[in-house]
Design an enzyme around this catalytic site. Structure first.
Site, short mmCIF file in Angstrom:
data_model
loop_
_atom_site.label_atom_id
_atom_site.label_comp_id
_atom_site.label_asym_id
_atom_site.label_seq_id
_atom_site.Cartn_x
_atom_site.Cartn_y
_atom_site.Cartn_z
N LYS A 82 0.86 -1.18 0.00
CA LYS A 82 0.00 0.00 0.00
C LYS A 82 0.90 1.23 0.00
O LYS A 82 1.91 1.26 0.73
CB LYS A 82 -0.89 0.00 1.24
CG LYS A 82 -1.95 -1.10 1.22
CD LYS A 82 -3.02 -0.79 0.19
CE LYS A 82 -4.16 -1.80 0.26
NZ LYS A 82 -5.23 -1.49 -0.70
N GLY A 119 -9.34 -8.51 -2.51
CA GLY A 119 -9.97 -8.87 -1.24
C GLY A 119 -10.35 -7.64 -0.46
O GLY A 119 -9.90 -6.52 -0.75
N ASP A 148 -9.26 -1.02 -9.59
CA ASP A 148 -10.02 -1.68 -8.53
C ASP A 148 -11.31 -0.88 -8.32
O ASP A 148 -12.35 -1.15 -8.93
CB ASP A 148 -9.13 -1.77 -7.28
CG ASP A 148 -9.81 -2.30 -6.02
OD1 ASP A 148 -11.02 -2.54 -6.06
OD2 ASP A 148 -9.13 -2.46 -4.98
N GLU A 182 -1.86 -0.39 -8.89
CA GLU A 182 -3.30 -0.53 -8.72
C GLU A 182 -3.93 0.79 -8.29
O GLU A 182 -3.46 1.44 -7.35
CB GLU A 182 -3.55 -1.62 -7.66
CG GLU A 182 -5.03 -1.90 -7.37
CD GLU A 182 -5.20 -3.05 -6.37
OE1 GLU A 182 -4.23 -3.81 -6.17
OE2 GLU A 182 -6.29 -3.18 -5.80
#
Ligand code: OSB
Ligand code: MG
Length: 369
Positions: A164, A291, A239, A214
């Site tokens: 992240k 997830g 995403d 992402e």
């Protein structure tokens, strides 16, 4: 003809093994809505991926609870034939609320498959009995802490590490991990924290051999993602921006990404997720299963999704132990080769442990015919 007789909603809470920090904030516990649907044939389970706050998406546990108890649940109970063939039509009068809808779509599908004795993976045409697992690593206070966490996850066998990032905690950190592990599949996830003005960051990340970047830019901005994709060679993955098969088509046609993260809970459930998978496969775009720190119920659903043929990249389907001291189901474990077995029992193949479910329950409500 399947009738839904009863819907049992619960809000459940579990501590996380460690805080999970992203560009959106820090999570220290998991809370989510679980639904058990009872039909005249079987029971089925669905887990909502909404969270405590509307940060990742506009939905949150309170809105999901209200959407299900006020609109979606009563409509399902009133429907003469509540099956996977009709459930999307039953919910079509209401826009958005995809996480709430997904909970019931998945629960109805689970009940239908349990009644037929068929597994979700077989019905989806899954072509693997185990899927390759990656791990999503939160932002840490120091680079050394990040190093330790990454080393430990790699020792467990995870086959891809996703870091992240947020503005100011990005290139240096990622470069340090890349230097430690030159050969691993490494990616980053910004959760929409950057803009095109951060081109320097993206150019620096572009030199680190990443599998993908992402959701770097705003969740509603496909055009800027397309511009960014022309300026760097690393594949972009979307995403948050992909809420439906229509979004996936638009993103692919615009060139906004070359990879899609599919979270069935984000897009309205397994049926829409399958439609996105099909759009991507037709376009030659690889997909993987993201997830939302799901409990074992959502994890089982995700594993079946990830068994589909187009899922060719490692998935954010990590072991129960990466998230919780104790899961609601039997724990999902990472095999030494970095894969996880796809449940092959009827439906999603798992149910919550009654005692642990009871202990985790914070709120409940039953809707009945
Ligand atoms: O952006 O993929 C994300 C968790 C919560 C909200 C958003 C995201 C995530 C993760 C965790 O990255 C993935 C996992 O469940 O292991
Ligand atoms: Mg993400």
């Amino acid at each position: 003809m399947t009738r839904v007789l009863r819907l049992d909603l619960r809000l459940v809470g579990l501590p996380l093994v460690r805080p999970f920090r992203t560009s959106m904030g820090v999570s220290t516990r998991k809370e989510c809505v679980l639904v058990r649907v009872e039909t005249d044939e079987a029971e089925g389970w669905g887990e909502c991926v909404a969270d405590l706050e509307p940060d990742y998406s506009a939905e949150w546990n309170g809105s999901a609870w209200d959407a299900i108890t006020t609109f979606l649940g009563p409509a399902l109970l009133a429907e003469g034939d509540a099956s996977s063939a009709s459930v999307e039509r039953v919910f079509s009068p209401w826009r958005g609320n995809r996480m709430a809808k997904a909970t019931l779509v998945d629960a109805v599908l689970d009940a239908e498959l349990r009644a037929r004795g068929e597994s979700l993976t077989s019905v989806l045409g899954g072509d693997k009995d185990a899927v390759v697992c990656g791990v999503s690593v939160g932002i840490t206070d120091t680079t050394d802490t990040l190093r330790e966490q990454v080393d430990a996850y790699l020792a467990e066998g995870y086959r891809r590490v996703k870091l992240k990032i947020e503005p100011g905690i990005d290139v240096e950190r990622v470069a340090a991990i890349r230097a430690d592990h030159p050969g691993i599949l490494l990616s980053v996830d910004a959760n929409a924290a950057y803009s095109l003005a951060d081109e320097d960051v993206f150019r620096a990340l572009d030199d680190l051999g990443l599998l993908m970047i992402e959701q770097p830019l705003h969740h509603e901005d496909l055009v800027d993602h397309a511009k960014l994709q022309t300026r760097i060679s690393t594949d972009l993955c979307l995403d948050e921006s992909i809420r439906s098969a229509a979004d996936a088509r638009a993103a692919i046609e615009l060139g906004s990404c070359r990879i899609v993260n599919i979270k069935q809970g984000r897009v309205g459930g397994m049926l829409e997720a399958r439609a996105i998978h099909d759009v991507c496969v037709t376009a030659g775009v690889p997909v993987w299963c993201g997830g939302m720190l799901e409990t074992g119920i959502g994890r089982a659903t995700n594993l079946a999704l990830a068994s589909m043929p187009g899922f060719t990249l490692p998935n954010d389907t990590s072991a129960s132990s990466r998230y919780f001291p104790e899961d609601l189901t039997d724990p999902f474990v990472l095999e030494p080769d970095g894969t996880m077995r796809v449940p092959d029992g009827p439906g999603i193949g798992v149910t919550p442990d009654p005692a642990r479910l009871e202990a985790a329950t914070l709120r409940r409500e039953t809707l009945e015919l």
